[in-house]
Design a protein around this motif. Structure first.
Motif, short mmCIF file in Angstrom:
data_model
loop_
_atom_site.label_atom_id
_atom_site.label_comp_id
_atom_site.label_asym_id
_atom_site.label_seq_id
_atom_site.Cartn_x
_atom_site.Cartn_y
_atom_site.Cartn_z
N THR A 87 2.79 8.41 -3.27
CA THR A 87 3.18 7.03 -2.97
C THR A 87 2.20 6.01 -3.55
O THR A 87 2.59 4.86 -3.81
CB THR A 87 3.32 6.82 -1.45
N VAL A 88 0.95 6.41 -3.77
CA VAL A 88 -0.01 5.47 -4.34
C VAL A 88 0.44 5.05 -5.74
O VAL A 88 0.50 3.87 -6.06
CB VAL A 88 -1.42 6.08 -4.37
N GLU A 89 0.79 6.04 -6.57
CA GLU A 89 1.25 5.73 -7.93
C GLU A 89 2.67 5.17 -7.94
O GLU A 89 3.00 4.31 -8.75
CB GLU A 89 1.17 6.97 -8.81
N ARG A 90 3.52 5.66 -7.03
CA ARG A 90 4.92 5.25 -7.03
C ARG A 90 5.14 3.88 -6.41
O ARG A 90 6.04 3.14 -6.83
CB ARG A 90 5.77 6.27 -6.25
N HIS A 91 4.32 3.52 -5.42
CA HIS A 91 4.58 2.31 -4.66
C HIS A 91 3.41 1.33 -4.63
O HIS A 91 3.54 0.18 -5.06
CB HIS A 91 4.97 2.66 -3.22
N TYR A 92 2.27 1.77 -4.09
CA TYR A 92 1.17 0.83 -3.89
C TYR A 92 0.70 0.20 -5.19
O TYR A 92 0.55 -1.03 -5.27
CB TYR A 92 0.00 1.53 -3.19
N ASN A 93 0.46 1.03 -6.20
CA ASN A 93 -0.04 0.47 -7.46
C ASN A 93 0.95 -0.50 -8.11
O ASN A 93 0.57 -1.61 -8.51
CB ASN A 93 -0.42 1.59 -8.43
N PRO A 94 2.24 -0.14 -8.22
CA PRO A 94 3.18 -1.10 -8.81
C PRO A 94 3.33 -2.38 -8.00
O PRO A 94 3.52 -3.46 -8.57
CB PRO A 94 4.49 -0.32 -8.86
N ILE A 95 3.26 -2.29 -6.67
CA ILE A 95 3.37 -3.49 -5.83
C ILE A 95 2.21 -4.44 -6.13
O ILE A 95 2.40 -5.64 -6.34
CB ILE A 95 3.41 -3.12 -4.33
#
Length: 260
Positions: A87-95
């Motif tokens: 989720t860090v690469e999939r969500h947090y970083n892009p957000i």
């Protein structure tokens, strides 16, 4: 103006300002996969919409965002711990990238607790307004983790390495008055005025030179991590891009003619 009150994230448009709101008030806007995916989609939507010239990022209820929903996280750990942090690469970083690199100003309306990734999202905004009841904390070390959502950089850039290390190691919370004293927030207002104050600030920005704001965001991001020569080259390139725009030409003519 539009919204969907049952959605995990709502988007309201009011003229040239879009208000993106995390909408799990009963869980203090803790981040589930559903909410993170909805937030990323909403940010990408308003970033691409040329009619939106400034954005407010807010939380519903009494909290801004308290970070990862640990109930969902523990289920993921029990299932397959090796993929729990995808989720860090999939969500947090892009957000965080979307907030920080959006070619228009983003104002954080920090109506309550901003913890963990919630603090990361707040610091990714260009300007912040906080409720007098708001609190801030990193919280990662308490659950045996290092930071995510860019906090390792944004805290250092905002407060310096010594204070950033202290906050990340000890996880001590700080209040809105301390945040304002350290320059993290522009203004502290009563909780029921936070979103309205952020809207007013966003409306002021929306009436300004959006292209110049986008270049300023690029220049500041470059300046935070680059050598002087790289910064000077970036500033020169940014001014060259802006120099051929109607915004710049009209602004100079208006200045010489003593009009707005």
């Amino acid at each position: 103006m539009e919204s969907n009150s049952g959605a995990p994230v709502t988007v309201e448009r009011d003229g040239a300002v879009a208000v993106v709101t995390l909408n799990r008030p009963e869980k203090r806007n803790a981040l589930t996969v559903e909410l993170k995916e909805a937030l990323l989609a909403a940010l990408e939507e308003v970033a691409a919409d040329d009619s939106v010239r400034a954005v407010v990022l807010a939380g519903s209820g009494k909290s801004f965002c308290v970070g990862q929903d640990l109930s969902e996280h523990v289920e993921s750990l029990r299932g397959n711990a090796s993929t729990s942090f995808d989720t860090v690469e999939r969500h947090y970083n892009p957000i965080v990238r979307s907030i920080a690199t959006m070619p228009k100003p983003v104002v954080g309306a920090i109506n309550g607790g901003a913890v963990g990734a919630g603090l990361g999202f707040a610091l990714a905004c260009d300007l912040r307004v906080a409720a007098d009841t708001a609190t801030f904390a990193t919280a990662f070390a308490a659950i045996g983790l290092t930071a995510d959502s860019g906090l390792s950089a944004s805290l250092v850039h905002s407060l310096g390495a010594a204070r950033a290390t202290e906050l990340l190691l000890l996880g001590e919370s700080f209040d809105a008055a301390q945040a304002q004293a350290s320059g993290l927030v522009r203004a502290v207002v009563p909780a029921d005025r936070v979103v309205d104050t952020a809207r007013e600030l966003a409306a002021r920005l929306a009436a300004g030179p959006t292209l110049a704001y986008a270049e300023i965001k690029k220049a500041v991001a470059l300046g935070a991590v680059s050598s002087l020569d790289t910064v000077l080259e970036g500033e020169a390139a940014g001014q060259a891009r802006l120099g051929v725009t109607r915004d710049h030409r009209e602004a100079v003519e208006a200045f010489l003619e003593k009009r707005r």
